[in-house]
Design a protein around this motif. Structure first.
Motif, short mmCIF file in Angstrom:
data_model
loop_
_atom_site.label_atom_id
_atom_site.label_comp_id
_atom_site.label_asym_id
_atom_site.label_seq_id
_atom_site.Cartn_x
_atom_site.Cartn_y
_atom_site.Cartn_z
N ASP A 243 25.75 16.73 9.53
CA ASP A 243 25.08 17.96 10.26
C ASP A 243 24.88 17.77 11.33
O ASP A 243 23.97 18.62 12.05
CB ASP A 243 23.73 17.80 9.25
CG ASP A 243 23.88 17.83 7.73
OD1 ASP A 243 24.73 18.46 7.41
OD2 ASP A 243 22.85 17.42 7.12
N ARG A 244 25.59 16.74 12.22
CA ARG A 244 25.39 16.77 13.75
C ARG A 244 25.74 17.83 14.34
O ARG A 244 26.56 18.62 14.07
CB ARG A 244 26.28 15.49 14.11
CG ARG A 244 27.49 15.51 14.12
CD ARG A 244 28.12 14.35 14.34
NE ARG A 244 29.79 14.40 14.12
CZ ARG A 244 30.65 14.41 14.96
NH1 ARG A 244 30.20 14.57 16.18
NH2 ARG A 244 31.69 14.50 14.69
N LYS A 245 25.22 18.17 15.63
CA LYS A 245 25.62 19.46 16.46
C LYS A 245 26.99 18.95 17.11
O LYS A 245 27.20 17.90 17.47
CB LYS A 245 24.34 19.57 17.31
CG LYS A 245 23.31 19.71 16.75
CD LYS A 245 22.10 19.84 17.70
CE LYS A 245 20.49 20.16 17.31
NZ LYS A 245 19.68 20.25 18.15
N PRO A 246 27.47 20.14 17.62
CA PRO A 246 28.92 19.87 18.26
C PRO A 246 28.75 18.99 19.61
O PRO A 246 29.67 18.31 19.79
CB PRO A 246 29.03 21.27 18.72
CG PRO A 246 28.40 22.16 17.79
CD PRO A 246 27.19 21.61 17.33
N ASP A 247 27.52 18.95 20.11
CA ASP A 247 27.44 18.02 21.43
C ASP A 247 26.96 16.68 21.06
O ASP A 247 26.61 15.81 21.85
CB ASP A 247 26.72 18.73 22.49
CG ASP A 247 25.08 18.81 21.86
OD1 ASP A 247 25.07 18.90 20.53
OD2 ASP A 247 24.14 19.09 22.72
N GLN A 248 26.94 16.27 19.88
CA GLN A 248 26.20 15.01 19.39
C GLN A 248 27.54 14.01 19.17
O GLN A 248 28.35 14.69 18.41
CB GLN A 248 25.19 15.00 18.12
CG GLN A 248 24.04 15.79 18.54
CD GLN A 248 23.25 15.89 17.70
OE1 GLN A 248 23.45 16.18 16.10
NE2 GLN A 248 21.85 15.67 17.82
N ARG A 312 16.74 7.47 21.59
CA ARG A 312 16.69 7.68 20.34
C ARG A 312 18.23 7.27 19.65
O ARG A 312 19.21 7.08 20.35
CB ARG A 312 16.43 9.12 20.14
CG ARG A 312 14.89 9.30 20.66
CD ARG A 312 14.62 10.71 20.22
NE ARG A 312 13.15 11.23 20.71
CZ ARG A 312 12.11 10.93 20.02
NH1 ARG A 312 12.22 10.31 18.78
NH2 ARG A 312 10.88 11.08 20.39
N ILE A 313 18.27 7.69 18.35
CA ILE A 313 19.56 7.24 17.72
C ILE A 313 20.77 7.96 18.42
O ILE A 313 21.99 7.30 18.72
CB ILE A 313 19.63 7.49 16.08
CG1 ILE A 313 20.66 6.76 15.60
CG2 ILE A 313 19.52 8.96 16.07
CD1 ILE A 313 20.20 5.04 15.13
N TRP A 314 20.82 9.19 18.69
CA TRP A 314 21.94 10.10 19.30
C TRP A 314 22.32 9.58 20.54
O TRP A 314 23.25 9.46 21.20
CB TRP A 314 21.64 11.46 19.25
CG TRP A 314 21.66 12.01 17.69
CD1 TRP A 314 20.42 12.48 17.14
CD2 TRP A 314 22.45 12.26 16.82
NE1 TRP A 314 20.49 12.82 15.94
CE2 TRP A 314 21.89 12.53 15.63
CE3 TRP A 314 23.98 12.09 16.86
CZ2 TRP A 314 22.60 13.14 14.50
CZ3 TRP A 314 24.59 12.14 15.75
CH2 TRP A 314 24.08 12.62 14.43
N ASP A 315 21.00 9.21 21.47
CA ASP A 315 21.23 8.85 22.91
C ASP A 315 21.88 7.38 22.81
O ASP A 315 22.75 7.09 23.63
CB ASP A 315 20.03 8.62 23.43
CG ASP A 315 20.00 8.41 24.84
OD1 ASP A 315 21.26 8.63 25.42
OD2 ASP A 315 18.97 7.98 25.56
N CYS A 316 21.76 6.51 21.90
CA CYS A 316 22.19 5.18 21.89
C CYS A 316 23.75 5.33 21.51
O CYS A 316 24.74 4.76 22.05
CB CYS A 316 21.57 4.30 20.60
SG CYS A 316 20.09 3.71 21.24
N ALA A 317 24.13 6.35 20.74
CA ALA A 317 25.42 6.39 20.25
C ALA A 317 26.29 7.02 21.41
O ALA A 317 27.32 6.57 21.70
CB ALA A 317 25.76 7.35 19.00
#
Length: 426
Positions: A243-248, A312-317
């Motif tokens: 379900d992630r966004k294209p920019d994630q 946050r989790i996406w920023d860490c990734a």
């Protein structure tokens, strides 16, 4: 004709010497202005040294792996004009694009080499013709001896001849066979190999060796291994990736572990620390700067995700992916390779069942991630398939007691097995 001497430049930051890790030229090579002559490594960076003049290389002042003091003669170049002045001690502009590597300790500098006086080159004796070399290598033996050797599977090159001029006799063959010699490699299709390749340890590999020696010689390690059921975490990760966004970025298990580390060190602050063992001072850090051990073509480096507590989790990734790419391409900056407070080591699918990770000095803890495997687990009524991963974590036993190490890992286990807790604020 003139002569220009290039000295080891001052690469800044109070560095007194640098290790020569690469030559791009050899004596007799023509060079042009701004052409890269060599690469040197300090404790913080790999720096390319360009030529300020055009000419021909006369002499090189060091070998790969040597530590050269600043201002020591490095290269002598023959130029078309009058004798040139040594280059200024300041860093040439081309050095501004230095490629930074993992910071590690610098070895003690040996005495700088002084340029030898030019000597008249003596003519080299031509090597013997190939035919003569082949004859010299060919064992001396009669046709009858050679026939017997072929029938017996004996390689005459392995037999010591005791006859005149080293000629091989029947007695030599008998002695060779009686000692249990193996059949001739030519007969069985196998060839014995005796070559030994010598590889001088230099550059980043030498820095890694020094760092590992420092860590293992000064830090008494204690390693604690625990298995973690990551079935729920893997289900959550799959859902979030779907379900992630294209920019994630795509999520691996590491961003979840990073966030779990942030939550755990709040309760176990002694683990997020560095130890100055010279001064006897432990520095407990409020900031969580997580080093990520990363394999690169040049060797192991540890880029640092700074302030993981504020990500946050996406920023860490995203930051993890950016730093890993910078490390692999050699574009990571100095600040991106230093200052970690705790390190994660992961070999992904090659992670094995367990490991004994070496602490990144001067930190006091490192968390090793082993591979995920599906194993049968008894749920009280039957065996069910579960995804199991081991954590192999090492601690500085001078600072961290076994009880505290176990408490830290068990808290990580709880968060990873119940991943919703990772996202609970507070």
């Amino acid at each position: 004709m003139g002569e220009f001497i290039i000295k080891m430049p001052d690469v800044g930051e109070g560095v007194a010497e640098a290790e020569l890790v690469e030559w791009h030229v050899k004596p007799g090579d023509p060079v042009r202005e701004d052409m890269v002559l060599a690469a040197v490594m300090t404790d913080k960076a790999t720096v390319e040294i360009p030529s300020p003049v055009t000419g021909k290389v006369l002499w090189l002042g060091a070998e790969i792996g040597d530590t050269v003091a600043v201002k020591a003669p490095l290269v002598r170049i023959e130029t078309a004009g009058e004798d040139g002045e040594p280059p200024p001690d300041s860093v040439p502009e081309a050095l501004a694009d230095a490629v930074l590597e993992e910071p590690v300790a610098v070895s003690a500098p040996p005495t700088a080499k002084a340029p030898p006086k030019p000597e008249k080159a003596e003519p080299r004796q031509a090597p013997p013709p190939r035919e003569a070399q082949d004859i010299a290598r060919k064992p001396l033996a009669s046709p009858a001896i050679r026939l017997r050797a072929r029938e017996s599977g004996v390689d005459l090159r392995q037999v010591t001849g005791t006859g005149p001029a080293g000629r091989i006799t029947h007695e030599d063959i008998d002695l060779f066979i009686s000692r249990g010699a193996e059949p001739s490699p030519a007969q069985v299709g196998l060839v014995r190999k005796t070559a030994v390749e010598e590889i001088k340890m230099a550059g980043l590999r030498r820095r890694i060796a020094e760092k590992m020696s420092l860590s293992t010689s000064r830090i008494p390690h204690i390693t604690y291994v625990e298995e973690v059921d990551v079935t729920a975490l893997e289900d959550l990760r799959a859902t979030m990736n779907r379900d992630r966004k294209p920019d994630q970025p795509k999520l691996t298990i590491l961003p979840f572990l990073m966030r779990a580390l942030v939550r755990t060190v709040v309760e176990q602050p002694g683990v997020n620390a560095t130890f100055d063992d010279h001064a006897g001072i432990i520095h407990r850090h409020a900031a969580v700067h997580i080093g990520i051990a990363t394999q690169t073509p040049a060797g192991l480096t540890v880029p640092v995700v700074r302030h993981a507590e504020a990500r946050r989790i996406w920023d860490c990734a995203a930051e993890l992916n950016r730093l890993a790419e910078a490390a692999r391409t050699g574009t990571a900056t100095r600040d991106e390779l230093i200052g970690s407070t705790i390190t994660i080591s992961s070999l992904g699918a090659l992670g094995g069942i367990a490991s004994t990770p070496v602490i990144n000095h001067p930190e006091v803890a490192i968390v090793g991630v082993n591979k995920i495997a599906t194993r049968p687990v008894w749920d009280g009524a039957q065996f069910v398939p579960r995804k199991i991963m081991n954590l192999s974590s090492s601690f500085d036993h001078r600072v961290i007691d076994g009880w505290d190490a176990a408490t830290f890992v068990q808290r990580l286990k709880t968060l990873l097995e119940t991943p919703a807790l990772i996202f609970v604020e507070g």
